[in-house]
Scaffold this motif. Structure first.
Motif, PDB file in Angstrom:
ATOM      1  N   HIS A   1       7.189   5.985  -7.366  1.00 39.13           N
ATOM      2  CA  HIS A   1       7.407   4.669  -6.746  1.00 39.13           C
ATOM      3  C   HIS A   1       6.351   3.657  -7.220  1.00 39.13           C
ATOM      4  O   HIS A   1       6.673   2.493  -7.477  1.00 39.13           O
ATOM      5  CB  HIS A   1       7.372   4.777  -5.229  1.00 39.13           C
ATOM      6  N   VAL A   2       5.102   4.093  -7.315  1.00 37.10           N
ATOM      7  CA  VAL A   2       4.034   3.183  -7.759  1.00 37.10           C
ATOM      8  C   VAL A   2       4.347   2.685  -9.174  1.00 37.10           C
ATOM      9  O   VAL A   2       4.268   1.483  -9.457  1.00 37.10           O
ATOM     10  CB  VAL A   2       2.650   3.872  -7.723  1.00 37.10           C
TER      11      VAL A   2
ATOM     12  N   GLY B   1       0.852  -1.187   0.000  1.00 39.44           N
ATOM     13  CA  GLY B   1       0.000   0.000   0.000  1.00 39.44           C
ATOM     14  C   GLY B   1       0.883   1.230   0.000  1.00 39.44           C
ATOM     15  O   GLY B   1       1.873   1.288   0.741  1.00 39.44           O
ATOM     16  N   VAL B   2       0.563   2.219  -0.824  1.00 36.37           N
ATOM     17  CA  VAL B   2       1.382   3.434  -0.918  1.00 36.37           C
ATOM     18  C   VAL B   2       0.569   4.626  -0.412  1.00 36.37           C
ATOM     19  O   VAL B   2      -0.518   4.913  -0.922  1.00 36.37           O
ATOM     20  CB  VAL B   2       1.839   3.674  -2.378  1.00 36.37           C
ATOM     21  N   VAL B   3       1.117   5.307   0.598  1.00 39.48           N
ATOM     22  CA  VAL B   3       0.457   6.493   1.163  1.00 39.48           C
ATOM     23  C   VAL B   3       1.104   7.737   0.565  1.00 39.48           C
ATOM     24  O   VAL B   3       2.314   7.928   0.696  1.00 39.48           O
ATOM     25  CB  VAL B   3       0.596   6.528   2.705  1.00 39.48           C
ATOM     26  N   GLY B   4       0.300   8.581  -0.089  1.00 38.82           N
ATOM     27  CA  GLY B   4       0.832   9.784  -0.725  1.00 38.82           C
ATOM     28  C   GLY B   4       1.093   9.508  -2.188  1.00 38.82           C
ATOM     29  O   GLY B   4       1.982   8.714  -2.531  1.00 38.82           O
TER      30      GLY B   4
ATOM     31  N   ALA C   1      18.953   3.816  -8.756  1.00 38.13           N
ATOM     32  CA  ALA C   1      19.056   3.625  -7.297  1.00 38.13           C
ATOM     33  C   ALA C   1      17.673   3.416  -6.682  1.00 38.13           C
ATOM     34  O   ALA C   1      17.486   2.546  -5.826  1.00 38.13           O
ATOM     35  CB  ALA C   1      19.744   4.824  -6.655  1.00 38.13           C
ATOM     36  N   TYR C   2      16.688   4.208  -7.121  1.00 37.76           N
ATOM     37  CA  TYR C   2      15.321   4.013  -6.613  1.00 37.76           C
ATOM     38  C   TYR C   2      14.838   2.598  -6.940  1.00 37.76           C
ATOM     39  O   TYR C   2      14.210   1.924  -6.140  1.00 37.76           O
ATOM     40  CB  TYR C   2      14.353   5.019  -7.240  1.00 37.76           C
ATOM     41  N   GLN C   3      15.159   2.184  -8.150  1.00 35.59           N
ATOM     42  CA  GLN C   3      14.765   0.853  -8.609  1.00 35.59           C
ATOM     43  C   GLN C   3      15.340  -0.226  -7.693  1.00 35.59           C
ATOM     44  O   GLN C   3      14.648  -1.116  -7.224  1.00 35.59           O
ATOM     45  CB  GLN C   3      15.291   0.690 -10.043  1.00 35.59           C
ATOM     46  N   ARG C   4      16.643  -0.114  -7.427  1.00 35.82           N
ATOM     47  CA  ARG C   4      17.301  -1.128  -6.603  1.00 35.82           C
ATOM     48  C   ARG C   4      16.818  -1.047  -5.153  1.00 35.82           C
ATOM     49  O   ARG C   4      16.660  -2.055  -4.482  1.00 35.82           O
ATOM     50  CB  ARG C   4      18.820  -0.929  -6.664  1.00 35.82           C
TER      51      ARG C   4
ATOM     52  N   SER D   1       5.921  -1.615 -12.704  1.00 34.37           N
ATOM     53  CA  SER D   1       6.515  -1.968 -13.994  1.00 34.37           C
ATOM     54  C   SER D   1       7.823  -2.738 -13.866  1.00 34.37           C
ATOM     55  O   SER D   1       8.178  -3.525 -14.731  1.00 34.37           O
ATOM     56  CB  SER D   1       6.774  -0.702 -14.817  1.00 34.37           C
ATOM     57  N   SER D   2       8.569  -2.552 -12.807  1.00 34.30           N
ATOM     58  CA  SER D   2       9.927  -3.105 -12.796  1.00 34.30           C
ATOM     59  C   SER D   2      10.323  -3.881 -11.550  1.00 34.30           C
ATOM     60  O   SER D   2      11.490  -4.252 -11.428  1.00 34.30           O
ATOM     61  CB  SER D   2      10.956  -1.989 -12.997  1.00 34.30           C
ATOM     62  N   VAL D   3       9.423  -4.055 -10.605  1.00 34.90           N
ATOM     63  CA  VAL D   3       9.778  -4.882  -9.434  1.00 34.90           C
ATOM     64  C   VAL D   3       8.858  -6.109  -9.461  1.00 34.90           C
ATOM     65  O   VAL D   3       7.702  -6.047  -9.036  1.00 34.90           O
ATOM     66  CB  VAL D   3       9.632  -4.089  -8.115  1.00 34.90           C
ATOM     67  N   PRO D   4       9.371  -7.227  -9.984  1.00 39.12           N
ATOM     68  CA  PRO D   4       8.505  -8.369 -10.294  1.00 39.12           C
ATOM     69  C   PRO D   4       7.757  -8.947  -9.093  1.00 39.12           C
ATOM     70  O   PRO D   4       6.639  -9.433  -9.247  1.00 39.12           O
ATOM     71  CB  PRO D   4       9.460  -9.411 -10.873  1.00 39.12           C
TER      72      PRO D   4
END
Ligand SMILES: NC(=O)c1ccc[n+]([C@@H]2O[C@H](COP(=O)([O-])OP(=O)(O)OC[C@H]3O[C@@H](n4cnc5c(N)ncnc54)[C@H](O)[C@@H]3O)[C@@H](O)[C@H]2O)c1
Length: 334
Positions: free
Chosen positions: A17-18, A6-9, A277-280, A23-26
């Protein structure tokens, strides 16, 4: 196995981040989003098939939500992180952990009695290839014992309402975190110097500033914070050791940065510079939570960083050197 998040904000960072999680964090699925601005949350929810809440507490209480990502403004972080701890749900909280030392301590107290860590703070530079290479070079001992660290933190522009103290609490916090992580030492004092303000900065914004940090073992760290530099997002580091230097962000040859344009590969903003970096960060957080272990930047890191930032803001307003005194580190963060 999939982690239901769940993402707040759902402002700038939350949306970003959503999109990445979807799309990229399986191993990740965004199942719920919340925002006080419900229309914005709905737009984001539609893209990923998530439920919508106007109140973050309802999202945290949703049985379908196994872990929470908080990307609402800093003043909401304490309350929402405490709610995640009360619900025993792992939480990735965007920086800052909370804007004041007292608020951070309340989070630390609530987490320290848990059998394992649940809180991670969004200091994403630790996940950047360049910063990891910088740390590996320093840790290898190739340049000897660290003596000095020069940090340059330049943004092209800032949104309306960005204030001089936010240059410390929103921007320099990243350099505070990198310093502690890179050197493996706490910071014991901060002093802020104000340069002649740029005529291109919004009225009242004290830009640029120089922040001098002192670490427990005497390393001196200077951070240039220049948030209206016009030309791009320019992050540079140079560590000076006893027998050499390690630099990050420097390009060979002369670079001209002027007149609203830049020459050479300078990113436009933090998303371009730190996209990988955000991805990792997200991938490693999801894998860690699924494996039952949160190992990224801790609530202790969030607290220590806020304590240094608060000292910086005090130095900014009153002048002079302000000492930083941390509480005893709870065993959970040993
Ligand atoms: N790690 C990084 O590099 C980085 C970069 C930018 C921002 N951030 C952090 O991310 C967070 C969000 O920043 P942003 O730039 O996306 O801000 P933003 O203003 O674009 O978005 C914040 C969103 O939160 C919503 N909101 C406000 N109060 C809320 C509440 N009580 N519950 C739910 N939603 C609420 C707002 O309506 C807005 O949509 C901040 O903590 C900021 O410091 C981190």
């Amino acid at each position: 196995m999939t982690l239901r998040i769940g993402v707040v904000g759902t402002g700038q960072m939350g949306r970003y981040h959503v999109e990445r999680l979807a799309s990229s964090v399986p191993d990740a699925q965004v199942v719920a989003v919340s925002d006080v601005y419900v229309e914005g949350a709905k737009q984001v929810a539609e893209q990923v098939g998530a439920r919508v809440y106007s109140d973050g507490h309802d999202l945290i209480g949703d049985d379908q939500v196994q872990a929470v990502l908080i990307a609402s403004p800093g003043f909401t972080h304490e309350e929402l992180t405490l709610a995640c701890l009360a619900a025993d749900k792992p939480v990735l909280c965007e920086k800052p952990l909370a804007p004041t030392i007292d608020a951070c301590l309340r989070v630390l107290e609530a987490e320290a009695v848990k059998p394992r860590r649940l809180v991670q703070v969004g200091f994403m530079r630790r996940y950047d290839d360049g910063f990891r290479a910088l740390k590996a070079a320093v840790d290898s001992g190739r340049v000897g014992r660290p003596l000095l660290l020069h940090c340059r933190h330049r943004n092209a522009a800032v949104p309306p309402g960005f204030t001089s103290d936010m240059m410390i609490t929103d921007s320099v916090v990243h350099d505070i975190d990198v310093t502690r992580w890179l050197l493996g030492q706490e910071i014991v004092a901060a002093t802020v110097f104000k340069a002649r303000p740029s005529s291109l900065a919004p009225e009242g914004l004290q830009d640029p500033q120089m922040v001098l940090l002192e670490t427990a073992e005497g390393v001196l760290v200077d951070v240039e914070s220049f948030v209206t530099c016009q030309f791009g997002y320019d992050i540079r580091y140079e560590l000076v050791g006893e027998s050499g230097t390690v630099a990050l962000g420097e390009q060979p040859g002369v670079q001209v940065r002027a007149e609203g344009r830049h020459q050479g590969p300078i990113p436009a903003d933090y998303r371009e510079r730190f996209g990988a970096a955000y991805q990792r960060e997200l991938q490693e957080w999801v894998s860690g939570v699924l494996g039952g272990e949160v190992v990224g930047p801790s609530a202790w890191d969030g607290y220590a960083t806020t304590a240094v930032a608060e000292a910086g803001v005090e130095s900014q307003t009153k002048g002079g050197r302000v000492a930083v005194e941390l509480v005893e580190r709870p065993a959970l963060y040993a």
